[in-house]
Design an enzyme around this catalytic site. Structure first.
Site, short mmCIF file in Angstrom:
data_model
loop_
_atom_site.label_atom_id
_atom_site.label_comp_id
_atom_site.label_asym_id
_atom_site.label_seq_id
_atom_site.Cartn_x
_atom_site.Cartn_y
_atom_site.Cartn_z
N TYR A 36 0.84 -1.20 0.00
CA TYR A 36 0.00 0.00 0.00
C TYR A 36 0.88 1.26 0.00
O TYR A 36 0.67 2.19 -0.76
CB TYR A 36 -0.91 -0.03 1.23
CG TYR A 36 -1.83 1.15 1.35
CD1 TYR A 36 -3.00 1.21 0.61
CD2 TYR A 36 -1.53 2.21 2.19
CE1 TYR A 36 -3.86 2.29 0.71
CE2 TYR A 36 -2.38 3.30 2.31
CZ TYR A 36 -3.55 3.32 1.56
OH TYR A 36 -4.37 4.40 1.67
N GLU A 114 -27.42 3.30 19.15
CA GLU A 114 -26.05 3.48 18.66
C GLU A 114 -25.18 3.91 19.83
O GLU A 114 -25.65 4.62 20.71
CB GLU A 114 -26.01 4.60 17.59
CG GLU A 114 -26.96 4.35 16.45
CD GLU A 114 -26.97 5.50 15.43
OE1 GLU A 114 -26.19 6.46 15.59
OE2 GLU A 114 -27.79 5.42 14.50
N LYS A 116 -22.96 6.29 21.85
CA LYS A 116 -22.77 7.73 21.76
C LYS A 116 -21.27 7.99 21.81
O LYS A 116 -20.63 7.88 22.85
CB LYS A 116 -23.47 8.45 22.90
CG LYS A 116 -23.42 9.96 22.73
CD LYS A 116 -24.36 10.66 23.69
CE LYS A 116 -24.44 12.15 23.39
NZ LYS A 116 -23.14 12.82 23.42
N ASP A 118 -17.79 9.71 21.94
CA ASP A 118 -17.36 10.92 22.61
C ASP A 118 -16.21 11.57 21.85
O ASP A 118 -15.05 11.48 22.22
CB ASP A 118 -16.93 10.59 24.04
CG ASP A 118 -16.86 11.83 24.90
OD1 ASP A 118 -17.32 12.90 24.43
OD2 ASP A 118 -16.34 11.76 26.02
N TYR A 228 -16.80 7.72 12.56
CA TYR A 228 -18.00 6.93 12.28
C TYR A 228 -19.10 7.87 11.82
O TYR A 228 -19.27 8.95 12.38
CB TYR A 228 -18.49 6.17 13.52
CG TYR A 228 -17.72 4.92 13.82
CD1 TYR A 228 -17.59 3.90 12.87
CD2 TYR A 228 -17.13 4.73 15.07
CE1 TYR A 228 -16.88 2.75 13.15
CE2 TYR A 228 -16.43 3.57 15.36
CZ TYR A 228 -16.30 2.59 14.39
OH TYR A 228 -15.61 1.45 14.67
N LYS A 318 -27.29 8.70 28.71
CA LYS A 318 -25.89 8.86 29.14
C LYS A 318 -25.50 7.80 30.19
O LYS A 318 -26.32 7.37 30.98
CB LYS A 318 -25.69 10.26 29.75
CG LYS A 318 -25.93 11.39 28.78
CD LYS A 318 -24.84 11.52 27.74
CE LYS A 318 -23.59 12.15 28.31
NZ LYS A 318 -23.60 13.60 28.34
N CYS A 412 17.68 14.84 42.85
CA CYS A 412 17.05 13.63 42.34
C CYS A 412 16.71 12.71 43.52
O CYS A 412 17.59 12.39 44.33
CB CYS A 412 17.97 12.91 41.37
SG CYS A 412 17.31 11.32 40.85
N CYS A 415 19.16 9.53 43.09
CA CYS A 415 20.62 9.54 43.14
C CYS A 415 21.19 10.79 43.82
O CYS A 415 22.40 10.89 44.01
CB CYS A 415 21.21 9.39 41.74
SG CYS A 415 20.96 10.84 40.71
N CYS A 430 16.63 14.79 36.01
CA CYS A 430 17.87 14.38 36.63
C CYS A 430 18.87 14.20 35.49
O CYS A 430 18.62 13.44 34.56
CB CYS A 430 17.67 13.06 37.37
SG CYS A 430 19.22 12.25 37.79
N CYS A 435 22.31 7.63 36.94
CA CYS A 435 21.26 7.54 37.95
C CYS A 435 20.63 6.15 37.88
O CYS A 435 20.17 5.72 36.82
CB CYS A 435 20.20 8.61 37.68
SG CYS A 435 18.72 8.44 38.68
S1 IVH Z 1 -27.25 11.83 16.27
C1 IVH Z 1 -29.94 15.18 15.36
N1 IVH Z 1 -25.78 9.74 16.85
O1 IVH Z 1 -23.81 13.58 20.36
C2 IVH Z 1 -29.20 14.05 15.90
N2 IVH Z 1 -25.11 11.85 17.69
O2 IVH Z 1 -25.39 15.29 22.14
C3 IVH Z 1 -27.93 14.43 16.55
N3 IVH Z 1 -23.04 11.82 18.99
O3 IVH Z 1 -23.54 16.52 18.50
C4 IVH Z 1 -26.84 13.54 16.36
N4 IVH Z 1 -22.66 9.67 18.79
O4 IVH Z 1 -21.69 14.80 18.24
C5 IVH Z 1 -25.93 11.07 17.00
N5 IVH Z 1 -24.55 7.84 17.29
C6 IVH Z 1 -24.72 9.14 17.42
C7 IVH Z 1 -23.80 9.94 18.13
C8 IVH Z 1 -24.05 11.29 18.25
C9 IVH Z 1 -22.23 10.81 19.28
C10 IVH Z 1 -22.85 13.19 19.41
C11 IVH Z 1 -22.95 14.20 18.32
C12 IVH Z 1 -23.95 15.22 18.76
C13 IVH Z 1 -24.01 14.96 20.22
C14 IVH Z 1 -25.38 15.35 20.75
#
Ligand code: IVH
Length: 673
Positions: A36, A114, A116, A118, A228, A318, A412, A415, A430, A435
């Protein structure tokens, strides 16, 4: 000739796109990394030699364009909304109830769940299948244009796949998803930053944000960000009936879709998914802070619509907070292998989200001052990045007056040599190369995961071998004797044999591995790989001056200085000589070797900058072969001045033709992507 180059370029771009998708999106590569890389190098070289043939969708954009002055605003065609949060099953019942009342229905509802993610929400605009603009969420209406930065994110398609032909690519497609930094990459990045005296990122999310919001896209390109997709901004562009179908369609265009997405038929199934994600979140290589639940049916989504803040058809469930309070009992100062002195807080043991936390790094003096931490303080701790516990802040309101400022040592702790503070660096060091703490850490590093990964020689065992006097320097690992090992406390014939076998197996190693294992300051795995690709062998690297090292793309001032100093040092040179005497064999970097592997070059005409001999040598060093006459075997022809019949013949035979300049660019191109 132009026609042929255009065709070759198209072929390369297609191949790279295809194999990049296999690797970064499907996680199922069909070719070796080296192959690649070779394709990528050839593309970069050809584009460098023919800038007029550049293309906006070329994978070469992955390496990052020129730096920007500032970020331009980018308006979102439809607002990028937020999500309402819920925390328990009762709140989910309320959400479902609201949905039902709004829709006036008692029918079963399908939900898509899905993870969420971060990270950072981004929007990608594709016109006629080409990525034309990428932006951050900003205030939801206007974000920042970070197109050049997003183009470097490997799993983001620069051009959409056309699927199986049944789904035509829409005129305009506005895709939304999350960019994030995998946990493993985050840990490496922070380690590197600490080595370089830079403040570490607090968590992967901040690191991802810091990496994307770089005016210089080349810096973004060096951070292996992931992505994603989770939705679209113009659903009318894809006539799909459900969120599930939408994600399938997006995957068909080449977007990465998370594999933990599920369709649920009722509240129980949704709850079971929540429990499942909560249980496995620590095993994932990316951070998730909850689960998003979406009404699956797109017609129902439309009917539900949105408030100014959030859609009515989705909610963020959450995970519980991952913070706890405890007390700093004491602060210890640890000396690392490069001499950096790191303060570590001993905490009263506390459970944070399922794991016992007893210690937390305080990073450096600046960090302690910024947070105004004191011994005996009540502190808020969190498991940032899910794995590394850290202190968020002291709870000043709970001070009793008994708290003590944290006194940084001037000598240190291991030593006793006075510590050095370097201007502009947050780290105190150090400077004593003898050391014992530094030597021990160097040996632990050499045997450890980032070094030779010698099985059975973890931290504890190395400590034991050092204290028993069996090991003092790196070459001593290769002098270990089975008889003496077997007599050590807690050892036996078998474990001694196993360890010797593990050590012998590592006698043949790659240049990159060896460089990393030395644990040279500012030289981590990434730099080591760069060096291994640049230098044919260890002796060349050892002979390189700081100026020569600086010529290598990706090697900066500090790194060059540190490397040059390391290899000019007499003791280090002696250490390397001993390793070679002990039978260590350094393999040439695989990507260097594979780079021209299988290709046969023919030179014709007069070359301007290279002698024929030099040119041939270059091909051979990179694993290719040289032919003297044009036969079936030749794959590439380098055409100098006054080239005659061979050039014509090569053109007829459809071989790759290179100018001398293009050939040199091909050879010199560093691996990217
Ligand atoms: S849907 C209108 N799907 O969460 C629908 N958001 O608190 C809004 N986020 O700003 C987004 N994973 O950055 C969606 N599977 C997911 C997500 C997701 C993370 C984040 C996204 C959004 C924030 C909202």
């Amino acid at each position: 000739m132009d026609q042929r180059i255009t065709e070759r370029l198209e072929h390369l771009r297609e191949q790279i796109r295809f194999h990049g998708h296999r690797y970064h999106v499907l996680d199922d590569p069909l070719i070796a990394d080296g192959e690649y890389d070779a394709l990528f190098r050839e593309l970069l070289a050809l584009e460098a030699a023919h800038p007029e043939l550049a293309a906006p969708d070329s994978p070469s954009h992955r390496v990052g364009g020129p730096p920007l002055e500032s970020f331009a605003p980018a308006e979102h065609i439809a607002p990028m909304l937020s999500l309402d949060n819920i925390f328990d099953v009762g709140e989910f019942a309320v959400f479902e109830d609201k949905v039902r009342r709004y829709l006036k229905t008692d029918e079963p509802l399908r939900f898509v769940t899905e993870p969420k993610l971060d990270g950072l929400a981004v929007e990608l605009v594709y016109r006629q299948g080409m990525l034309v603009e990428g932006s951050t969420r900003g205030d939801g209406l206007i974000g920042e244009n970070i197109t050049a930065q997003l183009k470097t994110v490997a799993p983001i398609p620069l051009k959409l796949f056309f699927g199986d032909g049944s789904s035509l690519v829409p005129e305009e497609l506005i895709v939304r998803g999350e960019v994030f930094l995998p946990k493993r990459v985050f840990a490496q990045l922070n380690q590197q930053r600490e080595q370089e005296g830079e403040a570490p990122f607090a968590n992967p999310r901040n690191a991802a944000a810091g990496s994307l919001r770089q005016l210089d896209p080349k810096i973004t390109a060096r951070r292996p960000l992931a992505f994603y997709v989770y939705g679209v901004g113009n659903p009318e562009a894809l006539a799909v009936c459900s969120q599930e179908a939408l994600l399938i369609a997006l995957a068909g265009f080449g977007f990465p879709v998370n594999n933990l997405i599920n369709v649920c038929r009722d509240q129980q199934e949704v709850y079971a998914r929540y429990q499942h994600l909560l249980a496995i979140r620590h095993e994932l290589d990316y951070e998730i802070d909850g689960m998003v639940v979406k009404v699956d049916d797109t017609d129902l989504q439309q009917r539900l619509g949105a408030t100014a803040r959030a859609p009515r058809w989705a909610v963020a469930w959450k995970f519980p907070a991952v913070q706890a309070t405890t007390v700093i009992d004491a602060v210890e100062f640890q000396v690392g292998r490069t001499g950096a002195v790191t303060p570590v807080a001993h905490l009263r043991p506390v459970e944070v989200n399922g794991a016992m936390v007893r210690r937390a790094t305080l990073h450096n003096r600046d960090e302690i001052e910024r947070k105004d931490l004191r011994v005996h303080d009540v502190v808020l701790v969190q498991r940032a990045g899910d794995v590394i516990p850290e202190i968020v802040k002291a709870i000043a309101g709970q001070r009793s007056g008994r708290e003590q400022p944290i006194a940084f040592p001037v000598q240190c702790p291991e030593c006793g040599v006075p510590l050095l503070a370097v201007a502009g660096e947050a780290v105190v060091r150090c400077g004593n190369r003898y050391c014992p703490a530094q030597s021990l850490q160097k040996l632990i590093h050499f045997a450890g995961k980032r070094g030779l990964d010698l099985e059975g020689l973890g931290k504890k065992n190395v400590e034991q071998l050092v204290s028993e006097g069996l090991i003092r320097t790196i070459p001593d690992f290769f002098r270990l004797d089975a008889g003496r090992l077997a007599r050590l406390d807690g050892w036996g014939e078998k474990s001694a044999q196993n360890i010797l076998a593990a050590i012998t197996a590592r006698k043949i190693l790659s240049l990159a591995q060896l460089i990393t294992a030395f644990g040279i300051r500012h030289v981590g795995e990434v730099t080591a790989a760069l060096l291994a690709r640049h230098f044919a062998d260890l002796s060349q690297l050892m002979a390189a001056s700081k100026e020569q090292l600086l010529q290598i793309e990706g090697v900066g001032e500090q790194t060059a200085e540190s490397l040059a100093a390391y290899f000019q040092d007499q003791e280090n040179r002696e250490m390397v000589a001993q390793l070679i005497d002990l039978g260590i064999v350094v393999r040439i970097d695989a990507s260097r070797q594979a780079f021209l592997d299988g290709r046969v070059f023919l030179f014709t005409g007069t070359l301007q900058t290279l002698s024929r001999e030099e040119a041939k040598q270059l091909v051979k060093t990179h694993g290719g072969q040289v032919a003297t006459s044009i036969g079936q075997r030749v794959t590439d022809v380098v055409v100098g001045d006054k080239a005659g019949s061979k050039k014509r013949k090569a053109a007829e035979m459809n071989l790759a033709l290179w100018s001398e300049e293009a050939f040199l660019a091909l050879i010199n191109q560093e691996r990217t992507g």
